[in-house]
Design a protein around this motif. Structure first.
Motif, PDB file in Angstrom:
ATOM      1  N   LEU A 101       0.918  -1.354   0.265  1.00 21.58           N
ATOM      2  CA  LEU A 101      -0.290   0.075  -0.200  1.00 21.58           C
ATOM      3  C   LEU A 101       0.994   1.296  -0.203  1.00 21.58           C
ATOM      4  CD1 LEU A 101      -2.431  -1.026   2.667  1.00 21.58           C
ATOM      5  CD2 LEU A 101      -3.416  -0.459  -0.105  1.00 21.58           C
ATOM      6  N   SER A 102       1.670   1.262   0.178  1.00 23.62           N
ATOM      7  CA  SER A 102       3.012   2.129   0.919  1.00 23.62           C
ATOM      8  C   SER A 102       3.632   2.409  -0.608  1.00 23.62           C
ATOM      9  CB  SER A 102       4.289   2.298   1.813  1.00 23.62           C
ATOM     10  OG  SER A 102       3.829   2.400   3.563  1.00 23.62           O
ATOM     11  N   ARG A 105       0.377   4.017  -2.808  1.00 18.62           N
ATOM     12  CA  ARG A 105       0.708   5.717  -2.309  1.00 18.62           C
ATOM     13  C   ARG A 105       1.706   6.397  -3.112  1.00 18.62           C
ATOM     14  NH1 ARG A 105       1.502   4.818   3.607  1.00 18.62           N
ATOM     15  NH2 ARG A 105       1.461   7.468   3.806  1.00 18.62           N
ATOM     16  N   VAL A 123      -6.899   9.803  -1.932  1.00 20.62           N
ATOM     17  CA  VAL A 123      -7.199   8.282  -1.700  1.00 20.62           C
ATOM     18  C   VAL A 123      -5.827   8.406  -1.306  1.00 20.62           C
ATOM     19  CG1 VAL A 123      -7.136   6.454  -3.400  1.00 20.62           C
ATOM     20  CG2 VAL A 123      -8.643   7.853  -3.819  1.00 20.62           C
ATOM     21  N   SER A 169      -5.608   8.874   2.354  1.00 15.97           N
ATOM     22  CA  SER A 169      -6.508   8.080   3.204  1.00 15.97           C
ATOM     23  C   SER A 169      -5.743   6.790   3.128  1.00 15.97           C
ATOM     24  CB  SER A 169      -7.893   7.926   2.807  1.00 15.97           C
ATOM     25  OG  SER A 169      -7.902   8.283   1.513  1.00 15.97           O
ATOM     26  N   THR A 170      -5.212   6.185   2.749  1.00 16.76           N
ATOM     27  CA  THR A 170      -4.920   4.927   2.673  1.00 16.76           C
ATOM     28  C   THR A 170      -3.570   4.430   4.157  1.00 16.76           C
ATOM     29  OG1 THR A 170      -2.652   5.144   0.954  1.00 16.76           O
ATOM     30  CG2 THR A 170      -5.125   4.015   0.449  1.00 16.76           C
ATOM     31  N   ASP A 171      -3.266   5.980   3.766  1.00 14.08           N
ATOM     32  CA  ASP A 171      -2.100   6.367   5.551  1.00 14.08           C
ATOM     33  C   ASP A 171      -2.599   4.822   6.722  1.00 14.08           C
ATOM     34  OD1 ASP A 171       0.319   6.648   6.822  1.00 14.08           O
ATOM     35  OD2 ASP A 171      -0.710   8.352   7.649  1.00 14.08           O
ATOM     36  N   VAL A 180      -5.244   3.272   6.559  1.00 12.98           N
ATOM     37  CA  VAL A 180      -5.088   1.280   6.753  1.00 12.98           C
ATOM     38  C   VAL A 180      -4.057   1.133   6.497  1.00 12.98           C
ATOM     39  CG1 VAL A 180      -5.903   0.256   3.901  1.00 12.98           C
ATOM     40  CG2 VAL A 180      -6.964   2.377   4.715  1.00 12.98           C
ATOM     41  N   ASP A 181      -2.411   1.355   5.949  1.00 14.26           N
ATOM     42  CA  ASP A 181      -1.959   0.166   5.962  1.00 14.26           C
ATOM     43  C   ASP A 181      -1.391   0.686   7.830  1.00 14.26           C
ATOM     44  OD1 ASP A 181       0.091   2.675   6.562  1.00 14.26           O
ATOM     45  OD2 ASP A 181       0.009   2.579   4.160  1.00 14.26           O
ATOM     46  N   TRP A 207      -3.556  -2.082   9.392  1.00 11.30           N
ATOM     47  CA  TRP A 207      -3.379  -4.098   9.032  1.00 11.30           C
ATOM     48  C   TRP A 207      -2.115  -4.272   9.424  1.00 11.30           C
ATOM     49  CZ3 TRP A 207      -6.491  -6.235   4.872  1.00 11.30           C
ATOM     50  CH2 TRP A 207      -5.592  -7.612   4.760  1.00 11.30           C
TER      51      TRP A 207
END
Length: 204
Positions: A30-31, A34, A59, A62-64, A66-67, A70
């Motif tokens: 994910l990183s 990004r 997007v 916001s995935t910061d 999420v990862d 997780w």
């Protein structure tokens, strides 16, 4: 006997240490995604595609969450991830801000971005020095607020440039947000310097 020794050696490795030795997992993937999106944001801004740039930026930013979630939830915190995640955060912000400086009417001045980028260089250097000696230099609350205001300033500036709404109040909103981002950047940078000095004194 050799088989028993091998089994003992494998049993001595904890799940945490095994996770720390991994390179590719979901948070790190994910990183990397990004990172690609961050460069894409800069390109979109250069071509004055402000609304698509806004969507991609949101997007990517916001995935910061999420990862990070997780990695903690599934015990996938790695040495690479501890370096990659904050690095990508910096690229997302600086790529957008540097591109916005070149857009007339963005509300973001070059000196503001210089302060923000300078702070990132400073904190990255201090973190490398402290963690290289085995110290803990985790993110602090001021740094998180800094990131929040920087993201908000980018979003507001992109909305202003796109002209989707009344520009009068949005001009003021962008100005307030970028000034708050600069102030929080300086404050968080000073906070990290103070933390590093304290760690150095305790280590001596």
């Amino acid at each position: 006997m050799a088989a028993t020794t091998t089994q003992v050696e494998h049993s001595d490795q904890s799940p945490a240490s095994a996770a720390g030795d991994q390179i590719w997992n979901v948070p790190n993937a994910l990183s990397m995604a990004r990172l690609g999106l961050a460069f894409f944001v800069g390109i979109l801004i250069e071509f004055q595609q402000f609304m698509p740039a806004l969507f991609v930026f949101v997007v990517a930013a916001s995935t910061d969450f999420v990862d990070g979630w997780w990695a903690r939830k599934f015990n996938q915190v790695t040495k690479l991830g501890r370096v990659l995640d904050p690095f990508v955060d910096k690229i997302i912000i600086t790529a957008a801000l540097i591109a916005l400086v070149g857009c007339a009417g963005s509300g973001i001045d070059a000196w503001m971005v210089t302060v923000i980028v300078g702070r990132e260089f400073l904190v990255t250097s201090i973190r490398a020095m402290v963690e290289g000696k085995g110290g803990d230099f985790s993110a602090r609350s001021l740094g998180k607020w800094k990131m929040l205001f920087q993201c908000a300033a980018v979003v507001s500036s992109l909305l202003l440039l796109d002209g989707v709404t009344d520009a009068v109040w949005l001009v003021w909103t962008t100005s307030v947000l970028i000034w708050l981002a600069v102030l929080m950047t300086v404050a968080s940078g000073a906070d990290y310097v103070i933390q590093a000095v304290r760690l150095a004194r305790n280590a001596s």
